[in-house]
Write a protein that holds these residues in place. Structure first.
Motif, PDB file in Angstrom:
ATOM      1  N   THR A   6       0.834  -1.292   0.055  1.00  0.00           N
ATOM      2  CA  THR A   6      -0.230   0.079  -0.044  1.00  0.00           C
ATOM      3  C   THR A   6       0.759   1.306  -0.063  1.00  0.00           C
ATOM      4  O   THR A   6       0.602   2.227  -0.928  1.00  0.00           O
ATOM      5  N   VAL A   7       1.896   1.364   0.935  1.00  0.00           N
ATOM      6  CA  VAL A   7       2.643   2.302   0.844  1.00  0.00           C
ATOM      7  C   VAL A   7       3.516   2.635  -0.271  1.00  0.00           C
ATOM      8  O   VAL A   7       3.703   3.667  -0.905  1.00  0.00           O
ATOM      9  N   HIS A   8       4.169   1.605  -0.893  1.00  0.00           N
ATOM     10  CA  HIS A   8       4.952   1.552  -1.974  1.00  0.00           C
ATOM     11  C   HIS A   8       3.964   2.110  -3.370  1.00  0.00           C
ATOM     12  O   HIS A   8       4.762   2.810  -4.358  1.00  0.00           O
ATOM     13  N   VAL A   9       2.895   1.579  -3.307  1.00  0.00           N
ATOM     14  CA  VAL A   9       1.902   1.879  -4.511  1.00  0.00           C
ATOM     15  C   VAL A   9       1.574   3.426  -4.284  1.00  0.00           C
ATOM     16  O   VAL A   9       1.545   4.146  -5.504  1.00  0.00           O
ATOM     17  N   ARG A  10       1.385   3.924  -3.073  1.00  0.00           N
ATOM     18  CA  ARG A  10       1.077   5.311  -2.939  1.00  0.00           C
ATOM     19  C   ARG A  10       2.165   6.033  -3.401  1.00  0.00           C
ATOM     20  O   ARG A  10       2.025   7.033  -3.996  1.00  0.00           O
ATOM     21  N   GLY A  26      -6.524  -6.749  -6.341  1.00  0.00           N
ATOM     22  CA  GLY A  26      -5.091  -6.281  -6.305  1.00  0.00           C
ATOM     23  C   GLY A  26      -5.103  -5.021  -7.275  1.00  0.00           C
ATOM     24  O   GLY A  26      -5.942  -3.912  -7.016  1.00  0.00           O
ATOM     25  N   TYR A  27      -4.007  -4.778  -7.898  1.00  0.00           N
ATOM     26  CA  TYR A  27      -3.711  -3.584  -8.864  1.00  0.00           C
ATOM     27  C   TYR A  27      -3.727  -4.130 -10.095  1.00  0.00           C
ATOM     28  O   TYR A  27      -2.978  -5.099 -10.784  1.00  0.00           O
ATOM     29  N   ARG A  28      -3.980  -2.841 -11.089  1.00  0.00           N
ATOM     30  CA  ARG A  28      -4.029  -3.006 -12.703  1.00  0.00           C
ATOM     31  C   ARG A  28      -3.147  -1.860 -13.191  1.00  0.00           C
ATOM     32  O   ARG A  28      -3.592  -0.807 -13.010  1.00  0.00           O
TER      33      ARG A  28
END
Length: 225
Positions: A189-193, A216-218
Motif C-alpha cells: 500500500t505504501v509503495h503503490v502510493r 489487487g492492482y492493474r
C-alpha cells in the motif's frame, strides 16, 4: 552499513553479516553515520529507527533525497502503523525486533541482488513510459523525463510494466518484487502510493495504476487506449 545503538545487537549483526561474506561498517549513533554517509554511500543501509543524535527516520529521509540505495529498517516498533511510518520515510524493507539473524542476512542479500542485477533485455516501451532494465531507469515517453524512483519503487514499476492490463494480487507482488512468501500488505500500500505520486497526473485519481478492490492492482500504461 549498520547503524544500531545497542552494543550487543550491533556487534552480533556485524559479526553475522561478515561471516556471510559481506563487508560491514558499524555505527552506534545517527550523527557518526550521517558523517560517514556524506563521504560515501554503502550498497545497503541497515538502520535502527530510534537512535541518539540523528534518528533513523531522519537518516532515511536524507539518504533517500539523494540516492536510491536499498534501506532496511531495524526497530523495536513493530506495530503496523510503525512499519508504515518507516516505509513512508523511504525504507525499502522493515524488520521488527527481536529478529532472526538468518532472516536479516537473507533480506540484506535480497536487496543486494536487486541492486546488482543486470537484465539482458534492452529498454522497452510501456505505453506512456520507457523502461530500461539495464540502467534501471524509467522515463516518460516523448519528454524523456526520468522518474525519480527508489530502488524498490523501480522494481515495483518494472513488474507492473511487464504485466500491463493484468490484475496483480498482493500475494503475487510480494512474491515477485519482495521475494516474500508471507508479508504485510501495508508494505505494498505504501509503495503503490509513493509510486502513484511519481507517475500519476493526479495521485488522488490514478489513471495508470488502479486499485481493483478485493483483487489487487492493474497497470494501464496508456489509459486513453
Amino acid at each position: 552499513m549498520v547503524v544500531e545503538d545497542d552494543t550487543t545487537v550491533r556487534s552480533v549483526v556485524g559479526d553475522y553479516l561478515r561471516a556471510a561474506g559481506l563487508e560491514v561498517s558499524l555505527h552506534a549513533d545517527g550523527t557518526s553515520a550521517r558523517s560517514a554517509l556524506e563521504r560515501a554511500l554503502p550498497d545497503v543501509l541497515v538502520v535502527d529507527r530510534m537512535l541518539p543524535g540523528v534518528s533513523g527516520d531522519e537518516l532515511c529521509r536524507e539518504v533517500r533525497a539523494r540516492s536510491d540505495i536499498p534501506i532496511l529498517m531495524l526497530t523495536a516498533l513493530g506495530a503496523v502503523k510503525d512499519r508504515i511510518a518507516g516505509l513512508e520515510h523511504g525504507a525499502d524493507d522493515y524488520l521488527a525486533k527481536p529478529f532472526a539473524m538468518r532472516e536479516l542476512q537473507l533480506r540484506v542479500q535480497a536487496l543486494l541482488r536487486r541492486r546488482a542485477v543486470v537484465v539482458a533485455a534492452g529498454a522497452f516501451t510501456a505505453g506512456d513510459f520507457v523502461v530500461d532494465p539495464v540502467r534501471r531507469v524509467a522515463t516518460v515517453a516523448g519528454s524523456g523525463r526520468e522518474l525519480a524512483l527508489t530502488s524498490r519503487e523501480y522494481d515495483l514499476f518494472l513488474f507492473f510494466a511487464r504485466n500491463p492490463g493484468r490484475v496483480l494480487t498482493r500475494d503475487e507482488i510480494l512474491r515477485e518484487v519482495w521475494n516474500w512468501r508471507v508479508g504485510d500488505g501495508a508494505t505494498i500500500t505504501v509503495h503503490v502510493r509513493r509510486l502513484r505520486e511519481k507517475i500519476e497526473p493526479d495521485p488522488r485519481f490514478p489513471v495508470y495504476l488502479r486499485t481493483e478492490w478485493g483483487e489487487g492492482y492493474r497497470f494501464t500504461p496508456r489509459p486513453d487506449a
